[in-house]
Design an enzyme around this catalytic site. Structure first.
Site, PDB file in Angstrom:
ATOM      1  N   GLU A 249       0.888  -1.164   0.000  1.00  0.00           N
ATOM      2  CA  GLU A 249       0.000   0.000   0.000  1.00  0.00           C
ATOM      3  C   GLU A 249       0.922   1.209   0.000  1.00  0.00           C
ATOM      4  OE1 GLU A 249      -1.740   2.926   0.441  1.00  0.00           O
ATOM      5  OE2 GLU A 249      -2.175   2.483   2.559  1.00  0.00           O
ATOM      6  N   CYS A 283      -2.074   9.000   2.324  1.00  0.00           N
ATOM      7  CA  CYS A 283      -1.768   8.429   1.000  1.00  0.00           C
ATOM      8  C   CYS A 283      -2.891   8.704   0.007  1.00  0.00           C
ATOM      9  CB  CYS A 283      -1.474   6.941   1.116  1.00  0.00           C
ATOM     10  SG  CYS A 283      -2.774   6.014   1.903  1.00  0.00           S
TER      11      CYS A 283
HETATM   12  P1  NAD Z   1      10.425   7.113   3.748  1.00  0.00           P
HETATM   13  O1  NAD Z   1      10.250   6.536   2.396  1.00  0.00           O
HETATM   14  O2  NAD Z   1      11.800   7.332   4.265  1.00  0.00           O
HETATM   15  O3  NAD Z   1       9.689   6.211   4.826  1.00  0.00           O
HETATM   16  C1  NAD Z   1       8.358   5.784   4.709  1.00  0.00           C
HETATM   17  C2  NAD Z   1       8.090   4.723   5.773  1.00  0.00           C
HETATM   18  O4  NAD Z   1       8.819   3.536   5.429  1.00  0.00           O
HETATM   19  C3  NAD Z   1       8.543   5.078   7.189  1.00  0.00           C
HETATM   20  O5  NAD Z   1       7.551   4.658   8.089  1.00  0.00           O
HETATM   21  C4  NAD Z   1       9.844   4.283   7.387  1.00  0.00           C
HETATM   22  O6  NAD Z   1      10.038   3.878   8.727  1.00  0.00           O
HETATM   23  C5  NAD Z   1       9.608   3.085   6.517  1.00  0.00           C
HETATM   24  N1  NAD Z   1      10.844   2.537   5.952  1.00  0.00           N
HETATM   25  C6  NAD Z   1      11.874   3.236   5.416  1.00  0.00           C
HETATM   26  N2  NAD Z   1      12.817   2.398   4.976  1.00  0.00           N
HETATM   27  C7  NAD Z   1      12.383   1.142   5.233  1.00  0.00           C
HETATM   28  C8  NAD Z   1      12.913  -0.159   5.010  1.00  0.00           C
HETATM   29  N3  NAD Z   1      14.070  -0.361   4.386  1.00  0.00           N
HETATM   30  N4  NAD Z   1      12.188  -1.214   5.438  1.00  0.00           N
HETATM   31  C9  NAD Z   1      10.990  -1.041   6.041  1.00  0.00           C
HETATM   32  N5  NAD Z   1      10.433   0.161   6.266  1.00  0.00           N
HETATM   33  C10 NAD Z   1      11.122   1.236   5.870  1.00  0.00           C
HETATM   34  O7  NAD Z   1       9.670   8.482   3.719  1.00  0.00           O
HETATM   35  P2  NAD Z   1       9.213   9.495   4.855  1.00  0.00           P
HETATM   36  O8  NAD Z   1       9.921  10.776   4.630  1.00  0.00           O
HETATM   37  O9  NAD Z   1       9.213   8.897   6.224  1.00  0.00           O
HETATM   38  O10 NAD Z   1       7.706   9.613   4.418  1.00  0.00           O
HETATM   39  C11 NAD Z   1       7.320  10.301   3.264  1.00  0.00           C
HETATM   40  C12 NAD Z   1       6.996   9.384   2.123  1.00  0.00           C
HETATM   41  O11 NAD Z   1       6.548   8.157   2.606  1.00  0.00           O
HETATM   42  C13 NAD Z   1       5.860   9.991   1.330  1.00  0.00           C
HETATM   43  O12 NAD Z   1       6.335  10.465   0.109  1.00  0.00           O
HETATM   44  C14 NAD Z   1       4.887   8.859   1.134  1.00  0.00           C
HETATM   45  O13 NAD Z   1       4.947   8.367  -0.176  1.00  0.00           O
HETATM   46  C15 NAD Z   1       5.368   7.749   1.975  1.00  0.00           C
HETATM   47  N6  NAD Z   1       4.394   7.312   2.971  1.00  0.00           N
HETATM   48  C16 NAD Z   1       3.277   6.689   2.521  1.00  0.00           C
HETATM   49  C17 NAD Z   1       2.337   6.277   3.420  1.00  0.00           C
HETATM   50  C18 NAD Z   1       1.065   5.630   2.968  1.00  0.00           C
HETATM   51  O14 NAD Z   1       0.082   5.702   3.684  1.00  0.00           O
HETATM   52  N7  NAD Z   1       1.060   4.953   1.829  1.00  0.00           N
HETATM   53  C19 NAD Z   1       2.547   6.477   4.767  1.00  0.00           C
HETATM   54  C20 NAD Z   1       3.716   7.101   5.207  1.00  0.00           C
HETATM   55  C21 NAD Z   1       4.651   7.497   4.283  1.00  0.00           C
END
Ligand code: NAD
Length: 470
Positions: A249, A283
């Site tokens: 997701e 999202c």
């Molecule tokens: P990010 O891509 O660094 O992290 C997103 C999430 O993924 C965080 O909760 C982080 O802990 C987790 N994550 C990061 N690397 C991981 C790995 N290797 N394995 C497992 N989990 C990992 O981005 P951010 O700055 O924290 O958030 C912004 C971006 O994240 C946004 O552009 C958005 O697309 C996305 N996001 C999407 C949702 C959603 O509901 N689909 C929710 C939160 C963040």
């Protein structure tokens, strides 16, 4: 309530084997709110062993037992909603009223899957002779690894824990550092509902290390991620090595089509309030507004009025509409998107910077951009922040061409009073979910998920349990 701040492994609250911890930051003040352990490899192995044992025991529980346990978790979550919501607001920054709403939605997930636990059906098929019947059964898939983001930590954790428990699986949840205690409160609720040891486990710490170790362990049989597209790609590669199915997701960049026959001012009001919910860190957030030419002035005027009326402030205060963003990264990303749009000719109708008088905290004004076009990053990159770009379309074909010009495909919205337009626009949008005259599409009873780069697999609804069975 004192929120739990340790890991939950095999029904015990656990610190890291080397004692290391990381800080949780209050995004409204930038002060340290608390800390959680950073799991070591030994801690992760303990969680994996517990989940393996937990699954073998829990899969023996009958459907009525699993259902009753889920109902109990739903009740406990509702009873504690106000207290957990206060924790959520402190660590994630969403206004208290929104946090309470999220806890209610999390409880709904447990309620929904309490029912679905008893509706995992198989089928019988006639064989080649009258002596043969073929029996198709659904069984729990096994231990699940679930990665929960920070934007809706309670709801999105519940969306993974509830179907796992319903199907007879065990689960290891990795909460986000921006809101770990909120998720740990759900572990407490599961424990208090007498879910057996090892069925629900939670480990905190380094995301990349935890995902690599859990997925590569040979114990995990299913992965569920809610997060960004780049992280989705990383996790899918790990899953491919182990041949593990995954639900993805991921992000979105949801178009809103406002036709001139709609209640234009009403649509603007719904859109402005919806857009800035959780400061756009959603999202399925409406994030590209396409308005039919004849209606754009009325729409923009009302949208800006409502946006200006939102009260920015301390998210723990009941009258606050807009709190801080969850972390400094989101402030920087939002600032960069606004600067890029302005440099390429957009105008700021309101907002556009850190609000006056807020020296501390990850605050950014709810911002409306006009005169945008597809050369601007705000129209192509997922904003995940408080920015609303508004532009125009001429007719249905033009609207759909502009709306579908993206690699994302999570959600879309249509505002019209014409039934024919509502159906044609809904079916023409290249997305997993569409709201008509409404932005509220995430509910426990309906499947949730996207297409294209927004991922695959469905959570919620009757479909949501399938991914947790074989
Ligand atoms: P990010 O891509 O660094 O992290 C997103 C999430 O993924 C965080 O909760 C982080 O802990 C987790 N994550 C990061 N690397 C991981 C790995 N290797 N394995 C497992 N989990 C990992 O981005 P951010 O700055 O924290 O958030 C912004 C971006 O994240 C946004 O552009 C958005 O697309 C996305 N996001 C999407 C949702 C959603 O509901 N689909 C929710 C939160 C963040």
């Amino acid at each position: 309530m004192t929120a739990p701040n340790d890991m939950f492994i095999d029904a015990e609250w656990s610190v890291a084997s080397d004692g290391a911890r990381e800080d949780i930051v209050n995004p409204a003040t930038e002060e340290t709110a608390d800390s959680v352990p950073i799991a070591t490899t030994a801690d992760l192995d303990r969680a994996l062993a517990a989940a393996d044992r937990g699954w073998r025991q829990w899969r023996q529980a009958d459907a009525w037992t699993r259902s009753a346990a889920l109902r109990k978790i739903a009740g406990i979550t509702r009873d504690r909603a106000d207290e957990i919501a206060a924790v959520l607001t402190e660590e994630q920054g969403k206004p208290l009223a929104e946090a309470k709403g999220e806890l209610a939605a999390a409880a709904d997930q447990f309620d929904w899957y309490a029912d679905e636990a008893r509706r995992i059906y198989g089928r019988t098929i006639d064989g080649h002779s009258r002596q043969h019947r073929l029996l198709v059964m659904r069984q729990p898939i096994g231990p699940v690894a679930a990665f929960v983001p920070w934007n809706f930590p309670a709801l999105l954790a519940a969306r993974k824990i509830a179907p796992a428990i319903a199907a007879g699986c065990s689960i290891i949840v990795k909460p986000p550092i921006e809101a770990p205690r909120t998720v740990l409160c759900l572990a407490q609720a599961c424990h208090d509902a007498e879910i057996p040891a090892g069925v629900v486990n939670m480990v905190t710490g380094d995301s990349a290390r935890i995902s690599a170790h859990l997925i590569g362990s040979g114990v995990i049989r299913k992965v569920s991620l809610t997060g960004s597209v780049p992280v989705g790609r990383l996790i899918l590669k790990l899953c491919a090595e182990q041949m593990i199915p995954a639900s993805m997701e991921l992000g979105g960049h949801s178009p809103v089509l406002v036709f001139e026959d709609a209640d234009v001012e009403g649509a603007a009001e719904i859109c402005a309030r919806g857009k800035f919910r959780n400061m756009g860190q959603v999202c399925i957030s409406a994030s590209r507004f396409f308005v039919q030419e004849a209606a754009v002035d009325r729409f923009t005027q009302r949208f800006v009025e409502v946006t200006r009326s939102l009260k920015i402030g301390d998210p723990s205060q009941p009258d606050t509409d807009a709190g801080p963003l969850a972390n400094q990264r989101r402030v920087e990303a939002t600032t960069a998107l606004v600067a890029d749009a302005v440099a390429n000719g957009a105008t700021i109708a309101c907002g556009g910077s850190r609000p006056e008088g807020f020296d501390k905290g990850f605050f950014f004004e709810p911002t409306v951009l006009c005169g945008v076009n597809t050369s601007m990053k705000v129209m192509t990159d997922e904003p995940f922040g408080p920015v609303a770009p508004i532009t125009t379309f001429t007719d249905l074909d033009d609207a759909l061409a502009k709306a579908n010009d993206t690699d994302f495909g999570l959600a879309g919205y249509v505002f019209t009073n014409n039934t024919r337009t509502a159906f044609l626009a809904s079916e023409g949008l290249d997305v997993g979910m569409v709201g008509v005259n409404n932005l509220v599409i995430a509910t426990a009873e309906a499947p949730f998920g996207g297409i294209k780069n927004s991922g695959f697999g469905r959570e919620g609804g009757a479909e949501g349990i399938e991914a947790y069975t074989v």
